[in-house]
Scaffold this active site. Structure first.
Site, PDB file in Angstrom:
ATOM      1  N   GLY A  12      12.656  96.401  65.160  1.00  0.00           N
ATOM      2  CA  GLY A  12      13.762  95.443  65.084  1.00  0.00           C
ATOM      3  C   GLY A  12      15.111  96.135  65.222  1.00  0.00           C
ATOM      4  O   GLY A  12      15.194  97.368  65.246  1.00  0.00           O
ATOM      5  N   LYS A  16      18.743  93.454  70.663  1.00  0.00           N
ATOM      6  CA  LYS A  16      18.258  92.314  71.462  1.00  0.00           C
ATOM      7  C   LYS A  16      19.370  91.286  71.680  1.00  0.00           C
ATOM      8  O   LYS A  16      19.500  90.724  72.760  1.00  0.00           O
ATOM      9  CB  LYS A  16      17.077  91.631  70.748  1.00  0.00           C
ATOM     10  CG  LYS A  16      15.870  92.533  70.571  1.00  0.00           C
ATOM     11  CD  LYS A  16      14.789  91.862  69.750  1.00  0.00           C
ATOM     12  CE  LYS A  16      15.148  91.649  68.309  1.00  0.00           C
ATOM     13  NZ  LYS A  16      15.317  92.873  67.498  1.00  0.00           N
ATOM     14  N   GLY A  17      20.168  91.054  70.606  1.00  0.00           N
ATOM     15  CA  GLY A  17      21.237  90.051  70.697  1.00  0.00           C
ATOM     16  C   GLY A  17      22.179  90.351  71.843  1.00  0.00           C
ATOM     17  O   GLY A  17      22.511  89.479  72.647  1.00  0.00           O
ATOM     18  N   HIS A  41      21.157  89.052  64.862  1.00  0.00           N
ATOM     19  CA  HIS A  41      21.463  89.501  66.220  1.00  0.00           C
ATOM     20  C   HIS A  41      22.977  89.530  66.411  1.00  0.00           C
ATOM     21  O   HIS A  41      23.630  88.486  66.382  1.00  0.00           O
ATOM     22  CB  HIS A  41      20.791  88.580  67.244  1.00  0.00           C
ATOM     23  CG  HIS A  41      19.294  88.616  67.171  1.00  0.00           C
ATOM     24  ND1 HIS A  41      18.479  87.851  67.962  1.00  0.00           N
ATOM     25  CD2 HIS A  41      18.458  89.350  66.385  1.00  0.00           C
ATOM     26  CE1 HIS A  41      17.210  88.113  67.673  1.00  0.00           C
ATOM     27  NE2 HIS A  41      17.179  89.010  66.708  1.00  0.00           N
ATOM     28  N   THR A 128      13.436  90.675  53.789  1.00  0.00           N
ATOM     29  CA  THR A 128      14.837  90.254  53.793  1.00  0.00           C
ATOM     30  C   THR A 128      15.095  89.229  52.680  1.00  0.00           C
ATOM     31  O   THR A 128      16.229  88.810  52.487  1.00  0.00           O
ATOM     32  CB  THR A 128      15.198  89.612  55.149  1.00  0.00           C
ATOM     33  OG1 THR A 128      14.332  88.490  55.359  1.00  0.00           O
ATOM     34  CG2 THR A 128      15.045  90.600  56.293  1.00  0.00           C
ATOM     35  N   ARG A 142      -1.714  74.993  56.025  1.00  0.00           N
ATOM     36  CA  ARG A 142      -1.522  73.550  56.249  1.00  0.00           C
ATOM     37  C   ARG A 142      -0.859  72.882  55.051  1.00  0.00           C
ATOM     38  O   ARG A 142      -1.199  71.780  54.657  1.00  0.00           O
ATOM     39  CB  ARG A 142      -2.845  72.889  56.634  1.00  0.00           C
ATOM     40  CG  ARG A 142      -3.296  73.366  58.003  1.00  0.00           C
ATOM     41  CD  ARG A 142      -4.761  73.314  58.205  1.00  0.00           C
ATOM     42  NE  ARG A 142      -5.445  74.210  57.291  1.00  0.00           N
ATOM     43  CZ  ARG A 142      -6.751  74.394  57.286  1.00  0.00           C
ATOM     44  NH1 ARG A 142      -7.505  73.742  58.125  1.00  0.00           N
ATOM     45  NH2 ARG A 142      -7.300  75.223  56.439  1.00  0.00           N
ATOM     46  N   GLN A 223      12.879  90.393  65.517  1.00  0.00           N
ATOM     47  CA  GLN A 223      12.142  91.518  64.928  1.00  0.00           C
ATOM     48  C   GLN A 223      11.700  92.488  66.048  1.00  0.00           C
ATOM     49  O   GLN A 223      12.370  92.552  67.065  1.00  0.00           O
ATOM     50  CB  GLN A 223      10.950  91.046  64.080  1.00  0.00           C
ATOM     51  CG  GLN A 223      11.347  90.367  62.764  1.00  0.00           C
ATOM     52  CD  GLN A 223      11.815  88.933  62.931  1.00  0.00           C
ATOM     53  OE1 GLN A 223      11.138  88.101  63.504  1.00  0.00           O
ATOM     54  NE2 GLN A 223      12.980  88.607  62.422  1.00  0.00           N
TER      55      GLN A 223
HETATM   56  P1  GDP Z   1      19.083  92.986  67.216  1.00  0.00           P
HETATM   57  O1  GDP Z   1      18.600  92.489  65.899  1.00  0.00           O
HETATM   58  O2  GDP Z   1      18.000  93.597  68.048  1.00  0.00           O
HETATM   59  O3  GDP Z   1      19.863  91.960  67.986  1.00  0.00           O
HETATM   60  O4  GDP Z   1      20.103  94.173  66.890  1.00  0.00           O
HETATM   61  P2  GDP Z   1      21.280  94.131  65.788  1.00  0.00           P
HETATM   62  O5  GDP Z   1      22.365  93.279  66.290  1.00  0.00           O
HETATM   63  O6  GDP Z   1      20.724  93.846  64.443  1.00  0.00           O
HETATM   64  O7  GDP Z   1      21.684  95.653  65.766  1.00  0.00           O
HETATM   65  C1  GDP Z   1      22.120  96.323  66.916  1.00  0.00           C
HETATM   66  C2  GDP Z   1      23.550  96.851  66.659  1.00  0.00           C
HETATM   67  O8  GDP Z   1      23.899  97.737  67.708  1.00  0.00           O
HETATM   68  C3  GDP Z   1      24.603  95.759  66.676  1.00  0.00           C
HETATM   69  O9  GDP Z   1      25.618  96.117  65.796  1.00  0.00           O
HETATM   70  C4  GDP Z   1      25.103  95.765  68.124  1.00  0.00           C
HETATM   71  O10 GDP Z   1      26.443  95.323  68.215  1.00  0.00           O
HETATM   72  C5  GDP Z   1      25.013  97.240  68.439  1.00  0.00           C
HETATM   73  N1  GDP Z   1      24.728  97.554  69.844  1.00  0.00           N
HETATM   74  C6  GDP Z   1      23.920  96.905  70.728  1.00  0.00           C
HETATM   75  N2  GDP Z   1      23.830  97.591  71.893  1.00  0.00           N
HETATM   76  C7  GDP Z   1      24.600  98.691  71.734  1.00  0.00           C
HETATM   77  C8  GDP Z   1      24.877  99.816  72.582  1.00  0.00           C
HETATM   78  O11 GDP Z   1      24.400  99.946  73.710  1.00  0.00           O
HETATM   79  N3  GDP Z   1      25.716 100.779  72.060  1.00  0.00           N
HETATM   80  C9  GDP Z   1      26.253 100.689  70.808  1.00  0.00           C
HETATM   81  N4  GDP Z   1      27.042 101.668  70.387  1.00  0.00           N
HETATM   82  N5  GDP Z   1      26.006  99.637  70.003  1.00  0.00           N
HETATM   83  C10 GDP Z   1      25.171  98.670  70.452  1.00  0.00           C
HETATM   84  P1  IMO Z   2      15.993  91.444  64.096  1.00  0.00           P
HETATM   85  O1  IMO Z   2      15.619  90.204  64.835  1.00  0.00           O
HETATM   86  C1  IMO Z   2      14.788  94.634  61.364  1.00  0.00           C
HETATM   87  C2  IMO Z   2      11.835  93.624  58.288  1.00  0.00           C
HETATM   88  C3  IMO Z   2      12.296  93.605  56.851  1.00  0.00           C
HETATM   89  C4  IMO Z   2      11.013  94.044  56.145  1.00  0.00           C
HETATM   90  C5  IMO Z   2       9.945  93.333  56.975  1.00  0.00           C
HETATM   91  C6  IMO Z   2       9.464  92.011  56.386  1.00  0.00           C
HETATM   92  O2  IMO Z   2      17.406  91.475  63.641  1.00  0.00           O
HETATM   93  O3  IMO Z   2      15.570  92.661  64.832  1.00  0.00           O
HETATM   94  P2  IMO Z   2      10.585  89.602  56.250  1.00  0.00           P
HETATM   95  O4  IMO Z   2      11.850  89.140  55.584  1.00  0.00           O
HETATM   96  O5  IMO Z   2      10.531  89.340  57.716  1.00  0.00           O
HETATM   97  O6  IMO Z   2       9.351  89.117  55.550  1.00  0.00           O
HETATM   98  O7  IMO Z   2      10.592  91.196  56.055  1.00  0.00           O
HETATM   99  O8  IMO Z   2      10.515  93.097  58.256  1.00  0.00           O
HETATM  100  N1  IMO Z   2      12.621  92.767  59.213  1.00  0.00           N
HETATM  101  C7  IMO Z   2      13.497  93.244  60.106  1.00  0.00           C
HETATM  102  N2  IMO Z   2      13.902  94.497  60.359  1.00  0.00           N
HETATM  103  N3  IMO Z   2      15.230  93.614  62.133  1.00  0.00           N
HETATM  104  C8  IMO Z   2      14.800  92.363  61.912  1.00  0.00           C
HETATM  105  O9  IMO Z   2      15.129  91.338  62.725  1.00  0.00           O
HETATM  106  C9  IMO Z   2      13.920  92.117  60.851  1.00  0.00           C
HETATM  107  N4  IMO Z   2      13.333  91.011  60.349  1.00  0.00           N
HETATM  108  C10 IMO Z   2      12.534  91.430  59.365  1.00  0.00           C
HETATM  109  O10 IMO Z   2      13.341  94.528  56.632  1.00  0.00           O
HETATM  110  O11 IMO Z   2      10.822  95.416  56.304  1.00  0.00           O
HETATM  111 MG    MG Z   3      19.021  92.697  63.880  1.00  0.00          MG
END
Ligand code: GDP
Ligand code: IMO
Ligand code: MG
Length: 435
Positions: A12, A16-17, A41, A128, A142, A223
């Site tokens: 995770g 991705k966002g 994200h 989380t 169910r 994730q």
């Molecule tokens: P996601 O859950 O997969 O969407 O990722 P998150 O948003 O939780 O975490 C990724 C973090 O890295 C965020 O703060 C983004 O703004 C940042 N980010 C994404 N792509 C890049 C990149 O290419 N370079 C840098 N420096 N930051 C990035």
């Molecule tokens: P995104 O979409 C990173 C992790 C939690 C924990 C485990 C189970 O932002 O990548 P849960 O609340 O889902 O039952 O927790 O999964 N976890 C993530 N770690 N990015 C995420 O989402 C996550 N969603 C859940 O930290 O270890």
């Molecule tokens: Mg994330």
């Protein structure tokens, strides 16, 4: 058919966002198909930061249809808060559609998440705390409440008359002091139904029709692969199926309608919560990466554990989802180091291991084996502007080598390369636009 699935290939938070936001520019529809508000994200547009938990990142691109599919679990209060916040920031949310089949996170799910984690003590997952696991458990047992149920107060009341006392008995058996207020829950959730009614519909039909009309549909995974309920490091996983196959089931279309799959690979590895992490760095290198990469959770604010890129993880992700391209993110964070390590395989009892074993005791004994690659200098703003303008050829030579090494090891081309947080800080290496 013009569909593209975006999958997290690690634990995770791969970025991705940002990738979805970039590609959404070319899409007509963006669909979340699993997970819930455990997802966070982040999308940075100019200096403005958006953190999305329920709503697909495509909402930030005007005119796109944003769909929350049947495979998602929804906390209506959080969703409403997110919609209000987006609206107050000038983002139109009228293009949102929510599946009537998506399951609802109830207050007792959040409470149970906390209560069960507490009971597990040393074996806690580090969830989380959003009630994700208990909500998916009820779906499978169910015993769930679905978004469609919120629209019919009579039906909702009948379900809750049965469910709430049942859950109270669980708390009582756990010796947990939580007391559920049946009437208050009925009133609260019926009000959510009224508020969200306009968005709730049969989203599977919408996505299918869009694809039949050759509209471009982007599926936004949440994730990551190693958090998958079946294929991840069970029980240190989330409660949904995070691999590409679920993009079909979780949005109500045929798997034959999925064309492309991009795996999002962060240039190093992070993990939030408990569980095994073979390439984790416990030294100053780990903290440097964490600091440079701003590795703090978007959802819970927890510090993310950091480590070297683990190709056993990303190759396994590729074998489960069949990547047709890799979106590599955050390679900019690795600038300024003399050397970088990449794990190519593990060794266990003298044998080479190339897939994640199911048995966590075995995984704990796996010794990661690394290839050391040369690093590159920090990139200043002027150089970055030049790279973003002129493209791949301007990248530092050793950064290109790093990218090529990963491509060769996984056997999939890097099609997007993230070089910073902002929307425009990305190199598009695709051969032509998304058709
Ligand atoms: P996601 O859950 O997969 O969407 O990722 P998150 O948003 O939780 O975490 C990724 C973090 O890295 C965020 O703060 C983004 O703004 C940042 N980010 C994404 N792509 C890049 C990149 O290419 N370079 C840098 N420096 N930051 C990035
Ligand atoms: P995104 O979409 C990173 C992790 C939690 C924990 C485990 C189970 O932002 O990548 P849960 O609340 O889902 O039952 O927790 O999964 N976890 C993530 N770690 N990015 C995420 O989402 C996550 N969603 C859940 O930290 O270890
Ligand atoms: Mg994330």
């Amino acid at each position: 058919m013009p569909s593209l699935v975006i999958i997290g290939s690690q634990w995770g938070d791969e970025g991705k966002g940002k990738i979805v936001d970039y590609l959404a520019n070319e899409a007509h529809v963006v669909v979340r198909f699993q997970g819930g508000n455990n997802a966070g994200h982040s999308v940075k547009i100019g200096e403005e930061l958006f953190a999305l938990h329920h709503v697909p990142s495509g909402i930030l691109r005007p005119g796109k249809l944003a769909v929350i599919g049947n495979g998602v679990v929804i906390d209506p209060n959080v969703l409403i808060g997110e919609l209000d916040s987006l609206t107050s920031r000038g983002i139109k949310v009228s293009n949102l559609r929510i599946s009537d089949r998506a399951h609802v996170i109830m207050p007792y799910h959040r409470m149970l998440d906390g209560a069960e984690e507490k009971m597990k003590k040393g074996a806690k997952v580090g969830t989380t705390g959003r009630g994700i696991g208990p909500c998916y458990s009820d779906k499978v047992s169910r015993l769930g409440v679905r978004m469609g149920d919120l629209l019919d107060p009579q039906l909702l009341a009948e379900k809750l008359d049965f469910l709430v006392p049942l859950k109270q008995r669980v708390f009582d058996a756990y010796g947990d002091p939580n007391k559920l207020d049946l009437e208050a829950i009925k009133t609260e959730y019926a009000a959510y139904g009224i508020r969200l009614k306009a968005y709730v519909t049969d989203t599977g039909a919408i996505v299918e029709t869009a694809l039949h009309k050759k509209k471009r549909v982007l599926f936004e995974g949440a994730q990551g692969t190693i958090l998958d309920i079946d294929h991840g490091t069970y029980p240190f996983v989330t409660s949904s199926t995070t691999v590409a196959g679920n993009a079909a089931s979780g949005s109500g279309i045929s798997p034959l309608m999925l064309d492309d799959v991009y795996g999002v690979v962060k240039a190093y590895t992070t993990r939030v919560g408990e569980g095994p992490f073979p390439t984790e760095l416990h030294d100053s290198m780990g903290s440097k990466i964490a600091q440079k990469g701003g590795e703090f959770g978007t959802t819970t604010g927890r510090a993310r554990r950091c480590g070297w890129l683990d190709l056993v993880v990303t190759k396994y992700a590729n074998s489960l989802s069949g990547f047709t391209g890799i979106a590599m993110t955050k390679i900019d964070v690795l600038s300024g180091f003399d050397e970088l390590k990449v794990c190519t395989h593990y060794m266990l009892d003298g044998k080479k291991v190339t897939r994640i074993p199911a048995d966590l005791r075995q995984l704990a004994r796996c010794e990661p084996k690394y290839q050391t690659l040369r690093g590159w200098e920090d990139i200043d703003e002027k150089e970055m502007t030049k790279i973003l303008k002129k493209g791949y050829s301007e990248l530092p030579r050793n950064m290109k080598r790093y990218v090529q090494f990963v491509e060769k090891q996984i056997g999939v081309r890097v099609v997007l390369l993230g070089l910073g947080r902002r929307r425009n800080e990305i190199l598009d290496l695709r051969k032509g636009k998304w058709k």
